[in-house]
Scaffold this active site. Structure first.
Site, mmCIF file in Angstrom:
data_model
loop_
_atom_site.group_PDB
_atom_site.id
_atom_site.type_symbol
_atom_site.label_atom_id
_atom_site.label_comp_id
_atom_site.label_asym_id
_atom_site.label_seq_id
_atom_site.Cartn_x
_atom_site.Cartn_y
_atom_site.Cartn_z
ATOM 1 N N TYR A 55 48.333 40.997 -78.047
ATOM 2 C CA TYR A 55 46.897 40.710 -78.019
ATOM 3 C C TYR A 55 46.675 39.262 -77.559
ATOM 4 O O TYR A 55 47.158 38.319 -78.182
ATOM 5 C CB TYR A 55 46.250 40.919 -79.387
ATOM 6 C CG TYR A 55 46.303 42.345 -79.912
ATOM 7 C CD1 TYR A 55 46.604 43.419 -79.061
ATOM 8 C CD2 TYR A 55 46.055 42.626 -81.251
ATOM 9 C CE1 TYR A 55 46.653 44.720 -79.540
ATOM 10 C CE2 TYR A 55 46.093 43.925 -81.740
ATOM 11 C CZ TYR A 55 46.408 44.967 -80.879
ATOM 12 O OH TYR A 55 46.460 46.255 -81.363
ATOM 13 N N TRP A 206 42.840 53.304 -84.988
ATOM 14 C CA TRP A 206 42.081 52.301 -84.234
ATOM 15 C C TRP A 206 40.945 52.969 -83.471
ATOM 16 O O TRP A 206 40.971 54.157 -83.213
ATOM 17 C CB TRP A 206 42.978 51.483 -83.316
ATOM 18 C CG TRP A 206 43.784 52.185 -82.267
ATOM 19 C CD1 TRP A 206 45.032 52.724 -82.417
ATOM 20 C CD2 TRP A 206 43.433 52.382 -80.887
ATOM 21 N NE1 TRP A 206 45.472 53.246 -81.218
ATOM 22 C CE2 TRP A 206 44.516 53.051 -80.272
ATOM 23 C CE3 TRP A 206 42.309 52.051 -80.114
ATOM 24 C CZ2 TRP A 206 44.510 53.401 -78.909
ATOM 25 C CZ3 TRP A 206 42.299 52.402 -78.772
ATOM 26 C CH2 TRP A 206 43.381 53.065 -78.181
ATOM 27 N N SER A 207 39.965 52.175 -83.169
ATOM 28 C CA SER A 207 38.766 52.621 -82.449
ATOM 29 C C SER A 207 38.025 53.758 -83.148
ATOM 30 O O SER A 207 37.634 54.735 -82.509
ATOM 31 C CB SER A 207 39.129 53.033 -81.023
ATOM 32 O OG SER A 207 38.018 52.895 -80.185
ATOM 33 N N ALA A 210 34.844 54.561 -81.508
ATOM 34 C CA ALA A 210 34.975 54.898 -80.078
ATOM 35 C C ALA A 210 34.484 53.756 -79.200
ATOM 36 O O ALA A 210 33.624 53.921 -78.332
ATOM 37 C CB ALA A 210 34.251 56.204 -79.745
ATOM 38 N N GLY A 286 37.085 45.791 -85.951
ATOM 39 C CA GLY A 286 37.077 44.423 -85.457
ATOM 40 C C GLY A 286 35.686 43.851 -85.604
ATOM 41 O O GLY A 286 34.759 44.542 -86.037
ATOM 42 N N GLU A 295 28.878 44.794 -92.780
ATOM 43 C CA GLU A 295 28.269 46.097 -92.491
ATOM 44 C C GLU A 295 29.317 47.217 -92.480
ATOM 45 O O GLU A 295 29.119 48.278 -93.068
ATOM 46 C CB GLU A 295 27.540 46.047 -91.143
ATOM 47 C CG GLU A 295 26.203 45.351 -91.198
ATOM 48 C CD GLU A 295 25.257 46.008 -92.186
ATOM 49 O OE1 GLU A 295 24.972 47.211 -92.053
ATOM 50 O OE2 GLU A 295 24.829 45.321 -93.136
ATOM 51 N N ASN A 296 30.447 46.968 -91.806
ATOM 52 C CA ASN A 296 31.492 47.993 -91.707
ATOM 53 C C ASN A 296 32.054 48.385 -93.066
ATOM 54 O O ASN A 296 32.409 49.543 -93.294
ATOM 55 C CB ASN A 296 32.636 47.497 -90.812
ATOM 56 C CG ASN A 296 32.274 47.545 -89.341
ATOM 57 O OD1 ASN A 296 31.584 48.446 -88.895
ATOM 58 N ND2 ASN A 296 32.742 46.564 -88.583
#
Length: 337
Positions: A55, A206-207, A210, A286, A295-296
């Site tokens: 990364y 991950w994602s 999306a 992320g 929020e997540n």
């Protein structure tokens, strides 16, 4: 606050919302903002942090290490990965050879500012190195105390089975698989998840949103929001492209009433959805702003009733990608230099 789950068939607990710094730290956001995001994650109860040597070509590990300075090391679970090219791109700067794996763990520990990582993951399968060589290197890293646990990322079901069997023979175990997984991308469900269950691995996905598509911010026929992933020319726009068609975007808009019913944002619904799968230990999220982390985290501990899970399936219909062959299809056939 976040709840915690066991990772695979191990005694290690990780936060079911795991903070990841793939497309942000060292590339898209300034270091001080990255540090604020990490501190927001800690404040929210996130204890698990995911990164990789590739990364931002090693810069992301450095940023994460700096952001975690002063924290009690034993209270954190730090994950990193090895496979993709790092450094100047020499012939041994990539893959899962013993040479690259042993040198990579030392580099990662130095950048992260720690004596060990909790989880060290093979970032892809290396078709050019004997599996025995890779697994022996991982076994030695575990015995040296440089990594407590070993996992894989985007390996197929057969690769997981072979790796798990060899790990067992060498006296350690694979405990995690890190694939892409979301409402729209379910390619792991038919093969990878059953193989993982059989062999004591669980998923760190991950994602889950999306690449931002499941937030609902991309509306068919409307201009792309400025500063969004779809406008990022450093890699984000390319990743999100597969979802950026009107059929997908229109169906995603139909999820809003479901999110409203649960009193969640669409992003929170997307993260909560992956966590309904009992083989998922954590969803990686992320952030480019600290408030996004808070929020997540609200997706943690949410239970989506079966009838709403069915409504989600009905709304998305045939735009969902389920083909298990996509795991291998997207994998590098040879080492990337």
């Amino acid at each position: 606050m976040v709840t915690y789950r066991y990772l695979g068939n191990s005694g290690l607990k990780i936060s079911e919302i795991t903070y990841g710094n793939w497309l942000t730290h060292g590339s898209q956001v300034e270091n001080d903002v990255a540090t604020q995001c990490v501190h927001a994650a800690l404040d929210a109860g996130i204890t698990s942090f995911d990164t990789a040597d590739v990364y931002a070509n090693t810069k992301a590990e450095q940023v994460l290490g700096d952001a975690l300075k002063g924290q009690r090391r034993e209270s954190l679970e730090i994950f990193t990965k090895v496979y993709w090219p790092t450094g100047p791109g020499g012939p041994n700067d990539t893959g899962l050879s013993r040479k690259h794996v042993m040198e990579s763990i030392n580099g990662s520990l130095q950048r992260l500012g720690t004596d060990y990582v909790d989880l060290y993951q093979a970032h892809r399968y290396d078709t050019e190195t004997p599996l025995e060589e890779t697994m022996q290197a991982f076994a030695d890293i575990v015995r040296q105390g440089k990594a407590l646990y070993i996992g894989v990322s985007e390996w197929s079901a057969d690769q997981i089975r072979a790796g798990a069997a060899m790990a067992k023979d060498l006296g350690f175990q694979l405990i995690s698989s890190q694939p892409q997984y979301s409402m729209l991308w379910r390619v792991i469900e038919d093969d990878v998840v059953p193989a993982s269950r059989e062999n004591g691995l669980s998923q760190i996905v991950w994602s889950p949103i999306a690449q931002g598509v499941l937030t609902g911010k991309y509306v068919p026929g409307q201009p792309l929001p400025s500063g969004s992933r779809a406008t990022d020319d450093k890699g984000g726009a390319k990743m999100i492209q597969r979802f950026m068609n009107d059929d997908v975007l229109e169906r995603v808009q139909q999820l809003k009433p479901v999110a409203d019913e649960l009193n969640l944002t669409m992003a929170q619904l997307a993260v909560a959805w992956v966590l309904q799968n009992d083989n998922v230990a954590a969803a990686i999220v992320g952030a480019s702003r600290p408030e996004q982390v808070a929020e997540n985290v609200k997706a943690s501990g949410v239970e989506i009733p079966a009838e709403l899970m069915t409504r989600i399936d009905d709304a998305l219909g045939d735009v969902v990608e389920r083909d298990p062959a996509k795991t291998l299809e997207g994998a590098p056939k040879t080492r990337v230099v």
